[in-house]
Enzyme design. Structure first.
Site, PDB file in Angstrom:
ATOM      1  N   SER A 125       0.839  -1.196   0.000  1.00 41.05           N
ATOM      2  CA  SER A 125       0.000   0.000   0.000  1.00 41.05           C
ATOM      3  C   SER A 125       0.879   1.252   0.000  1.00 41.05           C
ATOM      4  CB  SER A 125      -0.864  -0.027   1.254  1.00 41.05           C
ATOM      5  OG  SER A 125      -1.473   1.211   1.464  1.00 41.05           O
ATOM      6  N   TYR A 150      -2.446  -0.677  10.780  1.00 44.56           N
ATOM      7  CA  TYR A 150      -2.634  -1.349   9.493  1.00 44.56           C
ATOM      8  C   TYR A 150      -1.412  -1.093   8.588  1.00 44.56           C
ATOM      9  CZ  TYR A 150      -3.907  -1.863   4.644  1.00 44.56           C
ATOM     10  OH  TYR A 150      -3.873  -2.192   3.316  1.00 44.56           O
ATOM     11  N   LYS A 154       1.751  -3.618   6.815  1.00 44.66           N
ATOM     12  CA  LYS A 154       2.203  -3.674   5.413  1.00 44.66           C
ATOM     13  C   LYS A 154       3.708  -3.414   5.332  1.00 44.66           C
ATOM     14  CE  LYS A 154      -1.616  -4.671   3.471  1.00 44.66           C
ATOM     15  NZ  LYS A 154      -1.803  -5.979   2.852  1.00 44.66           N
ATOM     16  N   ASN A 180      -5.298   4.449  -4.292  1.00 42.30           N
ATOM     17  CA  ASN A 180      -6.675   4.331  -3.765  1.00 42.30           C
ATOM     18  C   ASN A 180      -7.573   3.574  -4.737  1.00 42.30           C
ATOM     19  OD1 ASN A 180      -5.381   6.613  -2.256  1.00 42.30           O
ATOM     20  ND2 ASN A 180      -7.376   6.661  -1.256  1.00 42.30           N
TER      21      ASN A 180
HETATM   22  P1  NAD Z   1     -10.994  -7.262   1.076  1.00 43.17           P
HETATM   23  O1  NAD Z   1     -11.260  -7.213   2.534  1.00 43.17           O
HETATM   24  O2  NAD Z   1     -12.136  -7.088   0.150  1.00 43.17           O
HETATM   25  O3  NAD Z   1     -10.224  -8.615   0.702  1.00 43.17           O
HETATM   26  C1  NAD Z   1      -9.397  -9.292   1.601  1.00 43.17           C
HETATM   27  C2  NAD Z   1      -9.838 -10.749   1.595  1.00 43.17           C
HETATM   28  O4  NAD Z   1      -8.995 -11.489   2.493  1.00 43.17           O
HETATM   29  C3  NAD Z   1     -11.281 -10.935   2.087  1.00 43.17           C
HETATM   30  O5  NAD Z   1     -11.980 -11.736   1.156  1.00 43.17           O
HETATM   31  C4  NAD Z   1     -11.130 -11.627   3.435  1.00 43.17           C
HETATM   32  O6  NAD Z   1     -12.218 -12.496   3.701  1.00 43.17           O
HETATM   33  C5  NAD Z   1      -9.817 -12.366   3.253  1.00 43.17           C
HETATM   34  N1  NAD Z   1      -9.085 -12.639   4.497  1.00 43.17           N
HETATM   35  C6  NAD Z   1      -8.825 -11.777   5.512  1.00 43.17           C
HETATM   36  N2  NAD Z   1      -8.076 -12.374   6.463  1.00 43.17           N
HETATM   37  C7  NAD Z   1      -7.877 -13.653   6.032  1.00 43.17           C
HETATM   38  C8  NAD Z   1      -7.192 -14.766   6.575  1.00 43.17           C
HETATM   39  N3  NAD Z   1      -6.578 -14.686   7.752  1.00 43.17           N
HETATM   40  N4  NAD Z   1      -7.174 -15.922   5.879  1.00 43.17           N
HETATM   41  C9  NAD Z   1      -7.822 -16.014   4.683  1.00 43.17           C
HETATM   42  N5  NAD Z   1      -8.485 -14.999   4.125  1.00 43.17           N
HETATM   43  C10 NAD Z   1      -8.510 -13.820   4.793  1.00 43.17           C
HETATM   44  O7  NAD Z   1      -9.883  -6.158   0.776  1.00 43.17           O
HETATM   45  P2  NAD Z   1      -9.309  -5.615  -0.606  1.00 43.17           P
HETATM   46  O8  NAD Z   1      -9.676  -4.183  -0.706  1.00 43.17           O
HETATM   47  O9  NAD Z   1      -9.647  -6.535  -1.714  1.00 43.17           O
HETATM   48  O10 NAD Z   1      -7.753  -5.669  -0.285  1.00 43.17           O
HETATM   49  C11 NAD Z   1      -6.941  -6.762  -0.680  1.00 43.17           C
HETATM   50  C12 NAD Z   1      -5.525  -6.534  -0.185  1.00 43.17           C
HETATM   51  O11 NAD Z   1      -5.054  -5.289  -0.706  1.00 43.17           O
HETATM   52  C13 NAD Z   1      -5.408  -6.418   1.333  1.00 43.17           C
HETATM   53  O12 NAD Z   1      -4.209  -7.038   1.733  1.00 43.17           O
HETATM   54  C14 NAD Z   1      -5.343  -4.926   1.568  1.00 43.17           C
HETATM   55  O13 NAD Z   1      -4.678  -4.615   2.746  1.00 43.17           O
HETATM   56  C15 NAD Z   1      -4.576  -4.472   0.343  1.00 43.17           C
HETATM   57  N6  NAD Z   1      -4.823  -3.069   0.001  1.00 43.17           N
HETATM   58  C16 NAD Z   1      -6.099  -2.619  -0.134  1.00 43.17           C
HETATM   59  C17 NAD Z   1      -6.329  -1.273  -0.415  1.00 43.17           C
HETATM   60  C18 NAD Z   1      -7.734  -0.742  -0.512  1.00 43.17           C
HETATM   61  O14 NAD Z   1      -7.926   0.451  -0.319  1.00 43.17           O
HETATM   62  N7  NAD Z   1      -8.740  -1.558  -0.815  1.00 43.17           N
HETATM   63  C19 NAD Z   1      -5.252  -0.398  -0.599  1.00 43.17           C
HETATM   64  C20 NAD Z   1      -3.943  -0.901  -0.469  1.00 43.17           C
HETATM   65  C21 NAD Z   1      -3.751  -2.247  -0.168  1.00 43.17           C
HETATM   66  C1  WQD Z   2      -9.766   9.450   0.598  1.00 39.99           C
HETATM   67  C2  WQD Z   2      -9.986  10.947   0.806  1.00 39.99           C
HETATM   68  C3  WQD Z   2     -10.269  11.542   3.116  1.00 39.99           C
HETATM   69  C4  WQD Z   2     -14.020   9.345   3.667  1.00 39.99           C
HETATM   70  C5  WQD Z   2      -7.026   4.570   2.901  1.00 39.99           C
HETATM   71  C6  WQD Z   2      -5.948   3.901   3.716  1.00 39.99           C
HETATM   72  C7  WQD Z   2      -4.830   3.447   2.828  1.00 39.99           C
HETATM   73  C8  WQD Z   2      -5.357   2.581   1.687  1.00 39.99           C
HETATM   74  C9  WQD Z   2      -6.508   3.217   0.969  1.00 39.99           C
HETATM   75  C10 WQD Z   2      -5.224   0.275   2.262  1.00 39.99           C
HETATM   76  C11 WQD Z   2      -9.219  11.507   2.001  1.00 39.99           C
HETATM   77  C12 WQD Z   2     -11.537  11.801   2.340  1.00 39.99           C
HETATM   78  C13 WQD Z   2     -12.883   9.907   3.132  1.00 39.99           C
HETATM   79  C14 WQD Z   2     -15.073  10.226   4.060  1.00 39.99           C
HETATM   80  C15 WQD Z   2     -13.765  12.099   3.320  1.00 39.99           C
HETATM   81  N1  WQD Z   2      -5.882   1.350   2.174  1.00 39.99           N
HETATM   82  N2  WQD Z   2     -12.761  11.245   2.957  1.00 39.99           N
HETATM   83  N3  WQD Z   2     -14.903  11.568   3.867  1.00 39.99           N
HETATM   84  O1  WQD Z   2      -7.378   7.610   3.608  1.00 39.99           O
HETATM   85  O2  WQD Z   2      -6.429   7.949   1.271  1.00 39.99           O
HETATM   86  O3  WQD Z   2      -6.465   5.700   2.239  1.00 39.99           O
HETATM   87  O4  WQD Z   2      -7.505   3.643   1.913  1.00 39.99           O
HETATM   88  O5  WQD Z   2      -4.076   0.109   2.120  1.00 39.99           O
HETATM   89  O6  WQD Z   2      -3.930   2.750   3.627  1.00 39.99           O
HETATM   90  O7  WQD Z   2      -5.457   4.830   4.664  1.00 39.99           O
HETATM   91  O8  WQD Z   2      -8.589   6.708   1.558  1.00 39.99           O
HETATM   92  O9  WQD Z   2     -10.929   6.616   0.821  1.00 39.99           O
HETATM   93  O10 WQD Z   2     -10.434   6.793   3.292  1.00 39.99           O
HETATM   94  O11 WQD Z   2     -10.005   8.758   1.823  1.00 39.99           O
HETATM   95  O12 WQD Z   2     -13.680  13.326   3.174  1.00 39.99           O
HETATM   96  O13 WQD Z   2     -16.115   9.788   4.585  1.00 39.99           O
HETATM   97  O14 WQD Z   2     -11.384  11.150   1.103  1.00 39.99           O
HETATM   98  O15 WQD Z   2     -10.033  12.526   4.082  1.00 39.99           O
HETATM   99  O16 WQD Z   2      -8.847  12.833   1.665  1.00 39.99           O
HETATM  100  P1  WQD Z   2      -7.174   7.109   2.244  1.00 39.99           P
HETATM  101  P2  WQD Z   2     -10.063   7.147   1.895  1.00 39.99           P
END
Ligand code: NAD
Ligand code: WQD
Length: 340
Positions: A125, A150, A154, A180
């Site tokens: 991330s 969190y 990572k 994002n």
């Molecule tokens: P998500 O929650 O939709 O998917 C994660 C999946 O992992 C889920 O289906 C959940 O059931 C499964 N899971 C959780 N813990 C588990 C375990 N211990 N064993 C087996 N399965 C498990 O999330 P996502 O948005 O698809 O994110 C996928 C990956 O990408 C995550 O590692 C997340 O941290 C990373 N990521 C997400 C974002 C985002 O904003 N969505 C941004 C950066 C990184």
């Molecule tokens: C986006 C923008 C908020 C909600 C997070 C995690 C990051 C990654 C992605 C996993 C920001 C604003 C949001 C709301 C708002 N996840 N906002 N009202 O914070 O950039 O990133 O998700 O790895 O680790 O921190 O994403 O979608 O929460 O926010 O004004 O109700 O929207 O302040 O500027 P963020 P977000």
């Protein structure tokens, strides 16, 4: 054809990646404990592709199950999505995050090593950059100052993988640093399915648009940005999913551990997102201004040149398509997968 183990494959990004893997004729084995997802997502993936995958309900922290999977299937590479991802929750339940995201990852890497599988794509991330640097963020910048538990998980897993690859040249590891992720498959059949009150902007916007929530709170209006609201690099989940296929195609069996930013390279403010949402979809999103959210930074967007030049990955979707597809998914599935 290669067989890919996809941990967390039933989730938001995982399901879109499974879809693209099946479209390219990979064999797909999903391991997911369904902690934050439903099997319906994968049913729809199979309907959309007219192909089937293997689903195993289980936990990455179960070493016996992992050994069994690596014995039963001839896995060539692992895409590791499984983990918990809610920033606020990670502050309240740090041990759950350490256990799922760090211990779970270690259990997986152990099983991979035992089975002689060394190809890995890891979901990292942009949060690993912390708040030290000015955007655009590039992969040469140092990491190590994450602002929440969190993000810390990572960062730790990235560092473990770096050390693992230094200790044994057989490891071939891609760290994909997502910015994002938003949007959904253009069919509207799969998409993001948050449980409870969404933490992230986009699902909140679409839930307000559909009338499930009254109004959006915009966190902060006095940042040093184009209009005072936070700027982020939103990336369409289809482009993000495709980055995993590019990483597999271009990096598999190459020794080492390397990071790539996966973002479009440009940012949009919260107000720009709301305005573009209305322009594209014809729907108003009611909002009010609220105080800044703890841990937020003003501006975050990627320098994505390394992914473009080394992975051959090119993002195809702009903000308008992201907002169109997020809305299309929400409209077709007002209650997510449950009653869609
Ligand atoms: P998500 O929650 O939709 O998917 C994660 C999946 O992992 C889920 O289906 C959940 O059931 C499964 N899971 C959780 N813990 C588990 C375990 N211990 N064993 C087996 N399965 C498990 O999330 P996502 O948005 O698809 O994110 C996928 C990956 O990408 C995550 O590692 C997340 O941290 C990373 N990521 C997400 C974002 C985002 O904003 N969505 C941004 C950066 C990184
Ligand atoms: C986006 C923008 C908020 C909600 C997070 C995690 C990051 C990654 C992605 C996993 C920001 C604003 C949001 C709301 C708002 N996840 N906002 N009202 O914070 O950039 O990133 O998700 O790895 O680790 O921190 O994403 O979608 O929460 O926010 O004004 O109700 O929207 O302040 O500027 P963020 P977000």
């Amino acid at each position: 054809m290669l067989t890919i183990l996809v941990t967390g494959g039933a989730g938001y990004i995982g399901s879109h990646t499974c879809l693209q893997l099946l479209e390219k004729d990979y064999e797909v084995v999903v391991l997911d404990n369904l902690a934050n997802s439903t099997l319906e997502a994968l049913r729809r993936v199979q309907t959309l592709t007219n192909k089937s995958l293997t689903f195993i309900q289980g936990d990455i922290r179960n070493p016996q199950l992992l050994d069994q999977i690596f014995t039963q299937y001839s896995i060539d590479a692992v895409i590791h999505f499984a983990g918990l991802k809610a920033v606020g929750e990670s502050q309240l339940k740090p041990l759950e995050y350490f256990d799922n995201n760090i211990s779970g990852s270690i259990a997986l890497f152990n099983a991979m090593k035992k089975a002689n599988v060394f190809n890995l794509v890891f979901s990292s991330s942009a949060t690993v950059y912390g708040e030290l640097h000015e955007s655009p963020l590039n992969e040469m910048m140092c990491t190590g100052t994450t602002t929440n538990n969190y993000g810390y998980t990572k960062l730790i897993v990235e560092q473990l993988l770096e050390k693992l690859s230094q200790s044994d040249p057989r490891w071939s590891i891609a760290l994909l640093r997502y910015f994002n992720p938003v949007g959904a498959h253009p069919s509207g059949l799969i998409g993001e399915n948050p449980r409870g009150i969404p933490n992230n902007l986009m699902p909140y916007v679409t839930q307000v648009a559909i009338g499930a929530r009254e109004k959006l709170s915009i966190f902060g209006q006095d940042y040093e940005t184009i209009d005072g609201t936070g700027v982020r690099d939103y990336i369409h989940v289809m482009d993000l999913a495709n980055a995993h296929l590019c990483a597999l195609q271009n990096r598999i069996n190459r020794s080492g551990c390397r990071a790539w930013n996966i973002g479009t390279g440009s940012g949009a403010s919260v107000l720009q997102v709301i305005k573009t949402f209305k322009d594209v979809n014809g729907v108003d999103v009611k909002y009010e201004f609220a105080p800044r959210r703890d841990g937020d930074i003003a501006i975050c967007y990627a320098d994505n040149q390394r992914a473009i030049s080394e992975l051959g990955w090119i993002p195809q979707y702009g903000l308008e398509e992201m907002l169109r597809d997020s809305w299309n998914w929400q409209k077709q599935n007002p209650n997510g997968f449950n009653e869609g």
